[in-house]
Scaffold this active site. Sequence first.
Site, PDB file in Angstrom:
ATOM      1  N   CYS A 254      -4.755   2.528  -3.705  1.00 39.35           N
ATOM      2  CA  CYS A 254      -3.408   2.946  -3.289  1.00 39.35           C
ATOM      3  C   CYS A 254      -2.239   2.031  -3.290  1.00 39.35           C
ATOM      4  CB  CYS A 254      -3.690   3.334  -1.628  1.00 39.35           C
ATOM      5  SG  CYS A 254      -4.794   4.838  -1.349  1.00 39.35           S
TER       6      CYS A 254
ATOM      7  N   ASP B  87       3.094  -3.804   8.099  1.00 37.14           N
ATOM      8  CA  ASP B  87       1.862  -2.878   8.153  1.00 37.14           C
ATOM      9  C   ASP B  87       0.975  -4.295   8.170  1.00 37.14           C
ATOM     10  OD1 ASP B  87      -0.565  -1.961   6.885  1.00 37.14           O
ATOM     11  OD2 ASP B  87       0.748  -1.291   5.196  1.00 37.14           O
TER      12      ASP B  87
ATOM     13  N   GLN C  36      -4.481  -5.030   7.460  1.00 40.62           N
ATOM     14  CA  GLN C  36      -5.334  -5.830   7.030  1.00 40.62           C
ATOM     15  C   GLN C  36      -5.256  -7.226   7.385  1.00 40.62           C
ATOM     16  OE1 GLN C  36      -7.869  -4.854   5.090  1.00 40.62           O
ATOM     17  NE2 GLN C  36      -6.906  -2.960   4.015  1.00 40.62           N
TER      18      GLN C  36
ATOM     19  N   HIS D  27       0.923  -1.211  -0.028  1.00 38.20           N
ATOM     20  CA  HIS D  27      -0.014  -0.147  -0.078  1.00 38.20           C
ATOM     21  C   HIS D  27       0.821   1.349   0.037  1.00 38.20           C
ATOM     22  CE1 HIS D  27      -2.731   3.197   1.784  1.00 38.20           C
ATOM     23  NE2 HIS D  27      -3.672   2.369   1.322  1.00 38.20           N
TER      24      HIS D  27
HETATM   25  N1  C6P Z   1      -6.352   0.794   2.843  1.00 42.09           N
HETATM   26  C1  C6P Z   1      -8.014   0.329   1.370  1.00 42.09           C
HETATM   27  O1  C6P Z   1      -9.057   0.472   0.735  1.00 42.09           O
HETATM   28  P1  C6P Z   1      -5.032   4.260   6.975  1.00 42.09           P
HETATM   29  O2  C6P Z   1      -5.732   5.035   5.815  1.00 42.09           O
HETATM   30  O3  C6P Z   1      -3.527   4.901   7.479  1.00 42.09           O
HETATM   31  O4  C6P Z   1      -6.004   3.793   7.832  1.00 42.09           O
HETATM   32  O5  C6P Z   1      -4.495   2.773   6.324  1.00 42.09           O
HETATM   33  C2  C6P Z   1      -3.439   2.727   5.292  1.00 42.09           C
HETATM   34  C3  C6P Z   1      -3.308   1.425   4.919  1.00 42.09           C
HETATM   35  C4  C6P Z   1      -2.206   0.750   5.130  1.00 42.09           C
HETATM   36  N2  C6P Z   1      -1.841  -0.417   4.622  1.00 42.09           N
HETATM   37  C5  C6P Z   1      -2.820  -1.013   4.267  1.00 42.09           C
HETATM   38  C6  C6P Z   1      -2.321  -2.585   3.916  1.00 42.09           C
HETATM   39  C7  C6P Z   1      -4.079  -0.857   4.030  1.00 42.09           C
HETATM   40  O6  C6P Z   1      -4.689  -1.421   3.150  1.00 42.09           O
HETATM   41  C8  C6P Z   1      -4.293   0.744   4.351  1.00 42.09           C
HETATM   42  C9  C6P Z   1      -5.742   1.112   4.069  1.00 42.09           C
HETATM   43  C10 C6P Z   1      -7.588   1.257   2.544  1.00 42.09           C
HETATM   44  O7  C6P Z   1      -7.334  -0.555   0.780  1.00 42.09           O
HETATM   45  C11 C6P Z   1      -7.769   2.558   2.193  1.00 42.09           C
HETATM   46  S1  C6P Z   1      -6.654   2.968   0.901  1.00 42.09           S
END
Ligand code: C6P
Length: 440
Positions: free
Chosen positions: A395, A229, A232, A152
């Site tokens: 993203c 990370d 998920q 991501h």
């Molecule tokens: N993915 C998706 O629709 P935040 O926005 O900081 O809470 O999370 C960012 C993020 C980081 N790593 C992974 C693997 C993610 O999936 C996400 C967030 C969402 O896939 C929003 S783009």
Amino acid sequence: MEGGKIGRLDIPFKCLPSFHLHKVINMHTSEFRPLDVERIRKDFPIFATEPPLAFLDNAASTQTARPVVDAMDAYYDTYRSNIHRGIYRISEQATEAYEHAREKVAQLINAPRTRQIIFTRNTTESINLVAHSWGNANIREGDEIVLTVMEHHSNLVPWQLLAQRTGAVLRFLEITDEGLLDFTQFRDLLTEKTKLVAMGHVSNVLGTINPIQSVIEAAHAVGAKVVVDAAQSVPHFHVDVQQLDCDFLAFSGHKMCGPTGIGVLYGQLELLEEMPPFLGGGSMIRAVERDVSTYAELPAKFEAGTPSIAEAIGLGHAVDYLTQTNLAAIHVHEQELLKYAHQCLKEIEGITLYGPSAPHQKAGVISFNIEGVHPHDVAGILDTHGVAIRAGHHCAQPLMKRLDVIATVRASFYLYNTVEDVDRLSEGLCRAQKLMTRRK
Ligand code: C6P
């Protein structure tokens, strides 16, 4: 269970993450109870609306459980005040609730000490904190940072910025056509120059569950630190930071039935203690002179300014909700929906499914495209049928490039989803396919 070796380090590459062991054990004992989805849905008022909403965009953000909203309301209605500073009853109550939430998060991921849990705004901020604080202090010109093409942007752009600041080099682990990390490459990528490996536990596009524990062992064998990370993974199955032995781990409250505006960074104690502050201001200091300051102990050193108090309290209640519901049962439920969705979707004419098909390698995320239909059109048509999914690059633009697509349609499951939601998804997709291809 041994699926191969990682490069020259000869570290066994375990296909199945450890949580599957819990799952197997639990399923064969009286402890395991399938989810009572009907009861769960009552905790989410959004599902009481007519026509019912098939909410299949949980990888982006989940719905908030009622007990979470109630806990936040109770803070606002009865003891709203700032924390760590008021010498009066409701401020002490707020401080206690905020710190209790930290304890619950520490227990959720089995952090050895509560002060290893830093509250941030989200996964993105957690990773940026590490990139700035640890990265600026430890990364030098020529050092290498190993990432994967499925990251991501939140686990890519902060490292790009760090590389630009320091002259470090980014190196990428590729994926196979099936959407698994290609570990044949790891031999060349992991060297004594590698100072950091930053990797998603579960891909937000492909759903791939990466063998993170083996990656961590391999990275540590060359002296590199590892950032996981877990945006998920933590919301969907049991993640144990002591078992993983990761150096840093990041996740967000809004992807686990909690509120927006609250995230978590876990770090190894000695690393967090050595790291300089990320943001400066109130709450993070011990003493301030005109020209210089000393800093507070962990976790306050990394929590400058008034934090997201209600949101932290809400996250604590989301943790309660998920653990009481049982994370192993949530995982099994998602796997069943995924299996069913795979069966239904692969029957649709012109569909291409991305990511692994073996259930033990995939979380409840399914990405696909329908030949001749733009993903945004698919999303628009599904919306008219009360089905919420995400369409776009998610993203993860380098991954889109690797898949040779501009975007995908993505459905992602959680504890409150049903077989009927999947049926409505596949019916909507059949209609989209017929409608859009008939027009051409
Ligand atoms: N993915 C998706 O629709 P935040 O926005 O900081 O809470 O999370 C960012 C993020 C980081 N790593 C992974 C693997 C993610 O999936 C996400 C967030 C969402 O896939 C929003 S783009």
